[in-house]
Design an enzyme around this catalytic site. Structure first.
Site, mmCIF file in Angstrom:
data_model
loop_
_atom_site.group_PDB
_atom_site.id
_atom_site.type_symbol
_atom_site.label_atom_id
_atom_site.label_comp_id
_atom_site.label_asym_id
_atom_site.label_seq_id
_atom_site.Cartn_x
_atom_site.Cartn_y
_atom_site.Cartn_z
ATOM 1 N N ASP A 96 -12.319 -10.398 -0.472
ATOM 2 C CA ASP A 96 -13.609 -10.530 0.197
ATOM 3 C C ASP A 96 -14.595 -9.618 -0.519
ATOM 4 O O ASP A 96 -14.214 -8.619 -1.109
ATOM 5 C CB ASP A 96 -13.549 -10.259 1.715
ATOM 6 C CG ASP A 96 -12.876 -8.970 2.123
ATOM 7 O OD1 ASP A 96 -12.672 -8.083 1.266
ATOM 8 O OD2 ASP A 96 -12.555 -8.832 3.319
ATOM 9 N N ASN B 190 2.010 -5.293 -3.068
ATOM 10 C CA ASN B 190 0.601 -5.580 -2.762
ATOM 11 C C ASN B 190 -0.163 -4.287 -2.510
ATOM 12 O O ASN B 190 0.337 -3.402 -1.804
ATOM 13 C CB ASN B 190 0.566 -6.465 -1.497
ATOM 14 C CG ASN B 190 -0.791 -7.049 -1.194
ATOM 15 O OD1 ASN B 190 -1.421 -7.655 -2.066
ATOM 16 N ND2 ASN B 190 -1.266 -6.886 0.035
ATOM 17 N N GLU C 104 0.806 -1.232 0.000
ATOM 18 C CA GLU C 104 0.000 0.000 0.000
ATOM 19 C C GLU C 104 0.834 1.275 0.000
ATOM 20 O O GLU C 104 0.599 2.174 0.810
ATOM 21 C CB GLU C 104 -0.962 -0.015 1.196
ATOM 22 C CG GLU C 104 -1.888 -1.218 1.174
ATOM 23 C CD GLU C 104 -2.781 -1.336 2.410
ATOM 24 O OE1 GLU C 104 -2.764 -0.439 3.266
ATOM 25 O OE2 GLU C 104 -3.491 -2.354 2.505
ATOM 26 N N HIS D 62 -10.638 -6.187 -2.111
ATOM 27 C CA HIS D 62 -11.687 -5.987 -1.101
ATOM 28 C C HIS D 62 -12.847 -5.278 -1.801
ATOM 29 O O HIS D 62 -12.740 -4.095 -2.143
ATOM 30 C CB HIS D 62 -11.175 -5.104 0.046
ATOM 31 C CG HIS D 62 -10.099 -5.750 0.865
ATOM 32 N ND1 HIS D 62 -10.322 -6.858 1.650
ATOM 33 C CD2 HIS D 62 -8.790 -5.447 1.023
ATOM 34 C CE1 HIS D 62 -9.200 -7.203 2.263
ATOM 35 N NE2 HIS D 62 -8.250 -6.369 1.892
ATOM 36 N N GLU E 25 -6.261 -10.729 -0.924
ATOM 37 C CA GLU E 25 -7.074 -10.480 0.284
ATOM 38 C C GLU E 25 -8.559 -10.449 -0.072
ATOM 39 O O GLU E 25 -9.320 -9.618 0.430
ATOM 40 C CB GLU E 25 -6.664 -9.148 0.929
ATOM 41 C CG GLU E 25 -5.196 -9.083 1.303
ATOM 42 C CD GLU E 25 -4.779 -7.769 1.970
ATOM 43 O OE1 GLU E 25 -5.665 -7.011 2.422
ATOM 44 O OE2 GLU E 25 -3.562 -7.506 2.013
HETATM 45 O O1 G2I Z 1 -7.740 -3.657 6.404
HETATM 46 C C1 G2I Z 1 -7.853 -4.839 5.693
HETATM 47 C C2 G2I Z 1 -6.523 -5.271 5.124
HETATM 48 C C3 G2I Z 1 -6.046 -4.272 4.080
HETATM 49 N N1 G2I Z 1 -4.791 -4.705 3.471
HETATM 50 C C4 G2I Z 1 -3.721 -5.018 4.403
HETATM 51 C C5 G2I Z 1 -4.193 -5.986 5.483
HETATM 52 O O2 G2I Z 1 -3.155 -6.215 6.411
HETATM 53 C C6 G2I Z 1 -5.425 -5.450 6.176
HETATM 54 O O3 G2I Z 1 -5.779 -6.419 7.191
HETATM 55 C C7 G2I Z 1 -6.356 -5.906 8.352
HETATM 56 C C8 G2I Z 1 -6.694 -7.057 9.277
HETATM 57 O O4 G2I Z 1 -7.647 -7.867 8.642
HETATM 58 C C9 G2I Z 1 -7.281 -6.533 10.578
HETATM 59 O O5 G2I Z 1 -7.421 -7.590 11.525
HETATM 60 O O6 G2I Z 1 -5.472 -5.024 8.965
HETATM 61 C C10 G2I Z 1 -6.064 -4.410 10.096
HETATM 62 C C11 G2I Z 1 -5.140 -3.350 10.661
HETATM 63 O O7 G2I Z 1 -4.740 -2.438 9.702
HETATM 64 C C12 G2I Z 1 -6.376 -5.446 11.165
HETATM 65 O O8 G2I Z 1 -7.061 -4.858 12.238
HETATM 66 C C13 G2I Z 1 -6.380 -4.847 13.451
HETATM 67 C C14 G2I Z 1 -7.132 -3.923 14.389
HETATM 68 O O9 G2I Z 1 -7.175 -2.624 13.817
HETATM 69 C C15 G2I Z 1 -6.437 -3.855 15.681
HETATM 70 O O10 G2I Z 1 -7.186 -3.100 16.585
HETATM 71 C C16 G2I Z 1 -6.208 -5.270 16.238
HETATM 72 O O11 G2I Z 1 -5.408 -5.221 17.400
HETATM 73 O O12 G2I Z 1 -6.285 -6.123 14.012
HETATM 74 C C17 G2I Z 1 -5.514 -6.136 15.176
HETATM 75 C C18 G2I Z 1 -5.265 -7.564 15.620
HETATM 76 O O13 G2I Z 1 -6.467 -8.217 15.872
#
Ligand code: G2I
Length: 450
Positions: A268, A201, A158, A237, A266
């Site tokens: 969905d 990515n 990103e 997404h 990724e």
């Molecule tokens: O945002 C969706 C994805 C976009 N591309 C990069 C990916 O790395 C990203 O994944 C998401 C995860 O699916 C989430 O699970 O990235 C988020 C953070 O940027 C993740 O969220 C975080 C929460 O914001 C936190 O509060 C939490 O501690 O997940 C953490 C672990 O559960």
């Protein structure tokens, strides 16, 4: 502890892991009609994002193990999780996922090395030179720990702005190191694990637009100057504000035509029922239409743990029931409902077979390099297992493009990232052995496929 020692010592203590892998192989040979086995029939992987914290939930693990052939740690390999303070790496959660995946014969995608988000607080205040050093040390720390175990790494994630400008996104890396940070990260990554595919990515790059054009120009420039890049990840997404673009396939193809693999990383799609199913079909068909689209990953196993859980964007509902989108994906992959119906003699897995051929590729007084080439038989295979028996004196110091487990001097090797093979296609793994006084050749046993 070096990476090799970690892998071999983990393998040496992994009797249980080896037993689980055999169970998994037997299981997938019977059950061809899963996402992973159907995708393998098309020479692709089908993966999912995984959270270490859910692996103890039996329905979660059962669905994961049955359906998927690749995993991406959803958060566990990010910078805040792996290097929360400078120079001290923690891999506990990420290792849990990698160990689980390997015990089931699944491949692992690495996500992600350099990203503006989920950075620990110590990174942003660093001055330019220090930041460069820290970035390279972080890449080396992660890729060194998992050397040989990750099929593709999201090296940079990103780095371009959303919207119409096609400009780089402001981040500590961009602001302090300038445009060259991406190239530097890729060069460092190539040296750290030469066997891993190195991906850029991003999201909202799925169709042709200013942002994807900017990424396209960067990849083209990298290829023309020999900057090491192997793949581009399209996060994909989707929802009603950001639907599957009509030129999705065309966009994947134009990147592939630059000489890189493309991966859907990724996926969905918010929604439900037949409309959601139809959108998933479009995505799978687009990937299958592009020969360099090597695999697809959905961003989670079940709607209930999705980052967008309110939008129910995944293939299994909160009770792990298959949604219409699941059937649509399986069918588009040639699984149940298509040419891969249960009992169809042409099913991937039913007649799976492989051969293993050994050659010595380098030789010196105290050691040698061996290579074993695995070739699929008349049907596509999703995974393979080969045994190599070494003369008693010899010992193996490193192995690449495969995952070994040991019993005495018998090494059983399973794929690291290179399980799925199209009919007649080949892959190989290599190893370095110390002769310790014996120059005899190892013996390669039968190759088994699923
Ligand atoms: O945002 C969706 C994805 C976009 N591309 C990069 C990916 O790395 C990203 O994944 C998401 C995860 O699916 C989430 O699970 O990235 C988020 C953070 O940027 C993740 O969220 C975080 C929460 O914001 C936190 O509060 C939490 O501690 O997940 C953490 C672990 O559960």
């Amino acid at each position: 502890m070096s990476m090799i020692v970690r892998r071999l010592s983990r393998a040496a203590t992994a009797g249980l892991v080896a037993a689980a892998a055999l169970t998994a192989a037997a299981h997938s040979a019977e059950a061809a009609d899963t996402l992973g086995s159907a995708a393998a029939g098309q020479g692709r992987y089908f993966g999912t994002a995984v959270a270490a914290s859910h692996l103890g939930e039996s329905d979660y693990a059962a669905t994961l193990d049955r359906e998927f052939s690749s995993v991406t740690p959803e958060n566990e390999m990010k910078w805040d999780a792996t290097e929360p303070s400078r120079g001290s790496f923690t891999f506990t959660s990420a290792d849990r996922i990698v160990d689980h995946a390997q015990s089931q014969g699944m491949d692992v995608r690495g996500h992600t090395l350099v990203w503006h988000s989920q950075l620990p607080s110590w990174v942003s205040p660093l001055g330019a030179q220090d930041l460069r050093t820290a970035m390279n040390a972080h890449i080396n720390g992660l890729m060194g720990h998992y050397k040989g175990e990750i099929h593709s790494w999201d090296v940079v994630n990103e780095a371009f702005q959303d919207g119409g400008s096609g400009a780089r996104r402001s981040s500590p890396f961009q602001d302090k190191l300038g445009d060259g940070f991406i190239e530097e990260a890729f060069r460092t990554a190539r040296a750290a694990d030469p066997a891993a595919k190195l991906c850029y990515n991003d999201y909202n790059t799925d169709g042709v637009n200013a942002k994807s054009n900017a990424v396209y120009d960067m990849v083209k420039d990298f290829k023309s100057r020999g900057v090491p890049i192997d793949c581009v990840g399209f996060q994909s997404h989707f929802n009603s504000n950001s639907p599957v673009p009509s030129d999705y396939r065309h966009n994947l193809q134009r990147f592939a035509d630059l000489g890189v693999d493309v991966q859907i990383t990724e996926l969905d799609i918010e929604g439900s029922g037949s409309a959601q199913a139809a959108d998933y079909t479009k995505v799978v068909e687009a990937c299958l239409a592009v020969s360099r689209c090597t695999g697809m990953t959905v961003w989670g196993v079940t709607d209930k743990y999705s980052w967008r859980s309110g939008g129910t964007p995944l293939l299994f509902d909160g009770d792990y029931n298959e949604k219409p989108a699941y059937g649509a994906v399986l069918s588009a992959l040639g699984g149940s409902g298509g040419p891969g119906d249960p009992g169809d003699p042409g099913d991937p897995g039913d007649g799976a077979s492989c051969t293993a051929m050994y050659t010595r590729t380098a030789d010196w007084s105290s050691g040698y390099n061996g290579q074993v080439t695995i070739t699929a038989g008349a049907e596509p295979i999703s995974s393979w297992t080969a045994t190599v028996t070494l003369p008693a004196q010899q010992s193996v110091s490193s192995l690449w493009n495969g995952t070994p487990t040991w019993s005495g001097n018998v090494m059983t090797v399973r794929p690291s990232w290179n399980g799925p093979l199209a009919a007649g296609a080949s892959t190989s793994f290599g190893f370095t052995a110390a002769k310790n006084g014996s120059d005899a050749a190892p013996t390669v046993g039968t190759c088994t496929a699923s």
